[in-house]
Scaffold this motif. Structure first.
Motif, PDB file in Angstrom:
ATOM      1  N   LEU A 293      28.656  41.538  40.140  1.00 27.24           N
ATOM      2  CA  LEU A 293      29.691  40.904  40.975  1.00 27.24           C
ATOM      3  C   LEU A 293      30.138  39.576  40.358  1.00 27.24           C
ATOM      4  O   LEU A 293      31.329  39.263  40.324  1.00 27.24           O
ATOM      5  CB  LEU A 293      29.164  40.688  42.404  1.00 27.24           C
ATOM      6  CG  LEU A 293      28.914  41.990  43.193  1.00 27.24           C
ATOM      7  CD1 LEU A 293      28.122  41.705  44.468  1.00 27.24           C
ATOM      8  CD2 LEU A 293      30.225  42.714  43.534  1.00 27.24           C
ATOM      9  N   VAL A 294      29.187  38.818  39.844  1.00 24.67           N
ATOM     10  CA  VAL A 294      29.539  37.557  39.168  1.00 24.67           C
ATOM     11  C   VAL A 294      30.365  37.849  37.910  1.00 24.67           C
ATOM     12  O   VAL A 294      31.331  37.139  37.599  1.00 24.67           O
ATOM     13  CB  VAL A 294      28.265  36.752  38.804  1.00 24.67           C
ATOM     14  CG1 VAL A 294      28.629  35.482  38.040  1.00 24.67           C
ATOM     15  CG2 VAL A 294      27.454  36.415  40.055  1.00 24.67           C
ATOM     16  N   ALA A 295      30.000  38.917  37.219  1.00 29.71           N
ATOM     17  CA  ALA A 295      30.686  39.260  35.954  1.00 29.71           C
ATOM     18  C   ALA A 295      32.173  39.525  36.163  1.00 29.71           C
ATOM     19  O   ALA A 295      32.955  39.457  35.213  1.00 29.71           O
ATOM     20  CB  ALA A 295      30.013  40.462  35.294  1.00 29.71           C
ATOM     21  N   GLN A 296      32.556  39.838  37.412  1.00 22.61           N
ATOM     22  CA  GLN A 296      33.993  39.996  37.704  1.00 22.61           C
ATOM     23  C   GLN A 296      34.767  38.733  37.334  1.00 22.61           C
ATOM     24  O   GLN A 296      35.960  38.786  37.062  1.00 22.61           O
ATOM     25  CB  GLN A 296      34.220  40.272  39.196  1.00 22.61           C
ATOM     26  CG  GLN A 296      33.654  41.588  39.691  1.00 22.61           C
ATOM     27  CD  GLN A 296      33.819  41.734  41.200  1.00 22.61           C
ATOM     28  OE1 GLN A 296      34.625  42.508  41.659  1.00 22.61           O
ATOM     29  NE2 GLN A 296      33.056  40.970  41.971  1.00 22.61           N
ATOM     30  N   GLU A 297      34.097  37.584  37.345  1.00 24.44           N
ATOM     31  CA  GLU A 297      34.760  36.319  36.991  1.00 24.44           C
ATOM     32  C   GLU A 297      34.571  35.976  35.524  1.00 24.44           C
ATOM     33  O   GLU A 297      34.993  34.914  35.068  1.00 24.44           O
ATOM     34  CB  GLU A 297      34.218  35.180  37.861  1.00 24.44           C
ATOM     35  CG  GLU A 297      34.582  35.350  39.321  1.00 24.44           C
ATOM     36  CD  GLU A 297      34.107  34.193  40.184  1.00 24.44           C
ATOM     37  OE1 GLU A 297      34.004  33.057  39.680  1.00 24.44           O
ATOM     38  OE2 GLU A 297      33.825  34.437  41.376  1.00 24.44           O
ATOM     39  N   PHE A 298      33.906  36.868  34.788  1.00 27.00           N
ATOM     40  CA  PHE A 298      33.651  36.626  33.359  1.00 27.00           C
ATOM     41  C   PHE A 298      34.210  37.763  32.503  1.00 27.00           C
ATOM     42  O   PHE A 298      33.642  38.096  31.482  1.00 27.00           O
ATOM     43  CB  PHE A 298      32.147  36.432  33.120  1.00 27.00           C
ATOM     44  CG  PHE A 298      31.629  35.128  33.676  1.00 27.00           C
ATOM     45  CD1 PHE A 298      31.436  34.031  32.840  1.00 27.00           C
ATOM     46  CD2 PHE A 298      31.374  34.983  35.029  1.00 27.00           C
ATOM     47  CE1 PHE A 298      30.985  32.821  33.339  1.00 27.00           C
ATOM     48  CE2 PHE A 298      30.914  33.775  35.545  1.00 27.00           C
ATOM     49  CZ  PHE A 298      30.717  32.688  34.703  1.00 27.00           C
ATOM     50  N   GLY A 299      35.298  38.356  32.969  1.00 26.29           N
ATOM     51  CA  GLY A 299      36.003  39.346  32.148  1.00 26.29           C
ATOM     52  C   GLY A 299      35.891  40.780  32.621  1.00 26.29           C
ATOM     53  O   GLY A 299      36.717  41.616  32.265  1.00 26.29           O
ATOM     54  N   ALA A 300      34.874  41.102  33.421  1.00 31.28           N
ATOM     55  CA  ALA A 300      34.681  42.507  33.812  1.00 31.28           C
ATOM     56  C   ALA A 300      35.690  42.911  34.894  1.00 31.28           C
ATOM     57  O   ALA A 300      35.918  42.167  35.843  1.00 31.28           O
ATOM     58  CB  ALA A 300      33.263  42.722  34.317  1.00 31.28           C
ATOM     59  N   ASN A 301      36.269  44.103  34.749  1.00 33.24           N
ATOM     60  CA  ASN A 301      37.232  44.586  35.750  1.00 33.24           C
ATOM     61  C   ASN A 301      36.840  45.947  36.301  1.00 33.24           C
ATOM     62  O   ASN A 301      37.633  46.607  36.952  1.00 33.24           O
ATOM     63  CB  ASN A 301      38.628  44.686  35.128  1.00 33.24           C
ATOM     64  CG  ASN A 301      38.706  45.792  34.090  1.00 33.24           C
ATOM     65  OD1 ASN A 301      37.960  45.773  33.115  1.00 33.24           O
ATOM     66  ND2 ASN A 301      39.585  46.767  34.290  1.00 33.24           N
ATOM     67  N   ASP A 302      35.616  46.390  35.979  1.00 30.09           N
ATOM     68  CA  ASP A 302      35.196  47.712  36.408  1.00 30.09           C
ATOM     69  C   ASP A 302      33.711  47.648  36.744  1.00 30.09           C
ATOM     70  O   ASP A 302      32.940  47.018  36.022  1.00 30.09           O
ATOM     71  CB  ASP A 302      35.440  48.701  35.256  1.00 30.09           C
ATOM     72  CG  ASP A 302      35.168  50.130  35.668  1.00 30.09           C
ATOM     73  OD1 ASP A 302      36.051  50.745  36.276  1.00 30.09           O
ATOM     74  OD2 ASP A 302      34.067  50.644  35.416  1.00 30.09           O
ATOM     75  N   LEU A 303      33.329  48.303  37.856  1.00 27.97           N
ATOM     76  CA  LEU A 303      31.906  48.278  38.243  1.00 27.97           C
ATOM     77  C   LEU A 303      31.286  49.675  38.242  1.00 27.97           C
ATOM     78  O   LEU A 303      30.317  49.914  38.950  1.00 27.97           O
ATOM     79  CB  LEU A 303      31.732  47.643  39.625  1.00 27.97           C
ATOM     80  CG  LEU A 303      32.049  46.152  39.791  1.00 27.97           C
ATOM     81  CD1 LEU A 303      31.577  45.660  41.152  1.00 27.97           C
ATOM     82  CD2 LEU A 303      31.414  45.293  38.712  1.00 27.97           C
ATOM     83  N   ASP A 304      31.833  50.593  37.466  1.00 27.02           N
ATOM     84  CA  ASP A 304      31.365  51.978  37.424  1.00 27.02           C
ATOM     85  C   ASP A 304      31.562  52.642  38.778  1.00 27.02           C
ATOM     86  O   ASP A 304      32.695  52.689  39.249  1.00 27.02           O
ATOM     87  CB  ASP A 304      29.925  52.118  36.929  1.00 27.02           C
ATOM     88  CG  ASP A 304      29.620  53.563  36.507  1.00 27.02           C
ATOM     89  OD1 ASP A 304      29.936  53.918  35.356  1.00 27.02           O
ATOM     90  OD2 ASP A 304      29.104  54.329  37.330  1.00 27.02           O
ATOM     91  N   GLY A 305      30.507  53.122  39.414  1.00 27.72           N
ATOM     92  CA  GLY A 305      30.741  53.898  40.626  1.00 27.72           C
ATOM     93  C   GLY A 305      29.523  54.009  41.507  1.00 27.72           C
ATOM     94  O   GLY A 305      28.539  53.272  41.345  1.00 27.72           O
TER      95      GLY A 305
END
Ligand code: V47
Length: 353
Positions: A293-305
């Motif tokens: 969830l934090v990584a969403q602010e560090f470039g990630a736009n996908d959390l798999d499923g």
């Protein structure tokens, strides 16, 4: 132009420049990655409703990092029948899954048909269900074991209904390290060749990088550079997935887990360096849900499923054996200020939740 200006101007980074990004302050680096993420995807976070199936854990290869394959540390060999696999698919289909992600160990005793025919069975019963299956490591194993070329195996995959290839088996491309952690398995160049051939068939795939074990920062950058080069040629990678090494029940014996700080830096650098791969997955299974969830602010736009069942990483200590509840997943994405968007396996948007 200094390094930061170069990133902002979207100029391609060299190996040395990419490595230098690690020396930047985490939050400064995160802001650079976030700007790129937001320019491409805004506040959308993609996920899919999927089911992982791992039909056998009997493996001809011995990877030191693996806790999943049946061996001295995990002496519970199993191989599912096609009936058992279909039962799982039938059941999961009632929960509206859009994808089955099927990855096996390298079982020398099942016959090639066992590996392939299940895809035909799934597709003939559920033509709209996306089959993501067979890593390049499995393709290499099947080619070697059944004396076939990569082209022949890949053609069979298309014929039997595989829609896309998962990113597993990439591990870390540096040959010396690869020899240490998974000697005898598909080589780095072979892994890349198999994906290139798959892309040349008009098909898409993902790519992973296993990190947080014995590799150094320069090995991660080297891994990304090799991918960026292939992606320039084919454009066939949909998503990059940095997998955080899980420490339990395997033979690598790493005592000090990687820090959250280093994981986030690696995520942010992936977003910046891999300027030609559109999606960056924070795979909650290996990063933990909180850090994903934090990584969403560090470039990630996908959390798999939602996954439903996960055997490979949970065998090594990840808290993913039973997947994650859809409602909870959506609430977590929303509560962290992002917009959960259900996607299909090829990143077409299906529904904003
Ligand atoms: O290739 C094995 C890794 C991978 C460990 O394509 C480990 O969308 C951490 O590739 N610690 C399989 N990782 C999983 C995978 C994957 C997962 C989710 C989505 C996609 C996709 C692909 O798991 C293996 C290996 O690199 N793995 N052992 C371990 N101890």
């Amino acid at each position: 132009m200094d390094l930061k200006e170069k990133v902002v101007a979207a100029e391609r980074l060299s190996f040395d420049e990419a490595l230098k990004l690690y020396e930047m302050d985490l939050f400064e680096l995160g802001a650079l990655a976030d700007a790129k993420r937001q320019a491409m995807h805004g506040k959308k976070t993609y996920f899919n409703i999927n089911r992982h199936i791992n039909p056998t854990n009997i493996c001809a290869d011995i990877c030191k990092f693996c806790a999943y394959s049946a061996n001295r540390k995990n002496p519970n060999p199993y191989t599912m029948s096609h009936e058992e696999i279909m039962k799982i698919v039938d059941d999961a289909y009632t929960r509206d899954i859009k994808e089955v992600h099927i990855v096996s160990a390298h079982n020398p005793d099942t016959g090639l048909e066992w590996y392939l025919d299940i895809f035909k069975k799934i597709k003939s019963k559920y033509p709209d269900l996306h089959v993501k299956a067979l890593t390049a490591a499995e393709v290499d194993f099947l080619a070697r074991h059944y004396n076939k070329s990569y082209d022949a195996i890949l053609d069979l995959m298309v014929e039997y209904g595989v829609d896309s290839m998962p990113g597993g088996g990439a591990e870390i491309f540096d040959e010396e390290l690869r020899d240490y952690i998974c000697k005898g398995k598909v080589s780095s160049q072979q892994w890349l060749d198999i994906h290139q051939k798959w892309h040349e068939r008009g098909k898409k795939s993902n790519v992973t990088m296993l990190f947080g074990h014995v590799e150094k920062r320069e090995h991660r950058i080297d891994h990304m550079m090799r991918l960026r080069e292939l992606q320039d040629k084919t454009g066939g990678f949909n998503c990059f997935i940095p997998l955080v090494y899980q420490t339990e029940n395997n033979y690598l014996n790493i005592k000090e887990p990687i820090t959250a700080h280093e994981i986030l830096k690696t995520m942010a650098i992936s977003r910046i360096v891999l300027d030609n791969i559109p999606n960056l997955k924070a795979y909650w299974v290996t990063s933990t849900v909180n850090l994903a969830l934090v990584a969403q602010e560090f470039g990630a736009n996908d959390l798999d499923g939602t996954i439903e069942r996960e055997s490979i990483n949970s065998a090594a200590g990840a808290a993913s054996a039973n997947g994650i509840n859809l409602k909870e997943f959506i609430a977590l994405i929303k509560n962290t200020g992002f917009t959960p968007v259900e996607r299909d396996s090829l990143y077409n948007e299906l529904k904003e939740w």
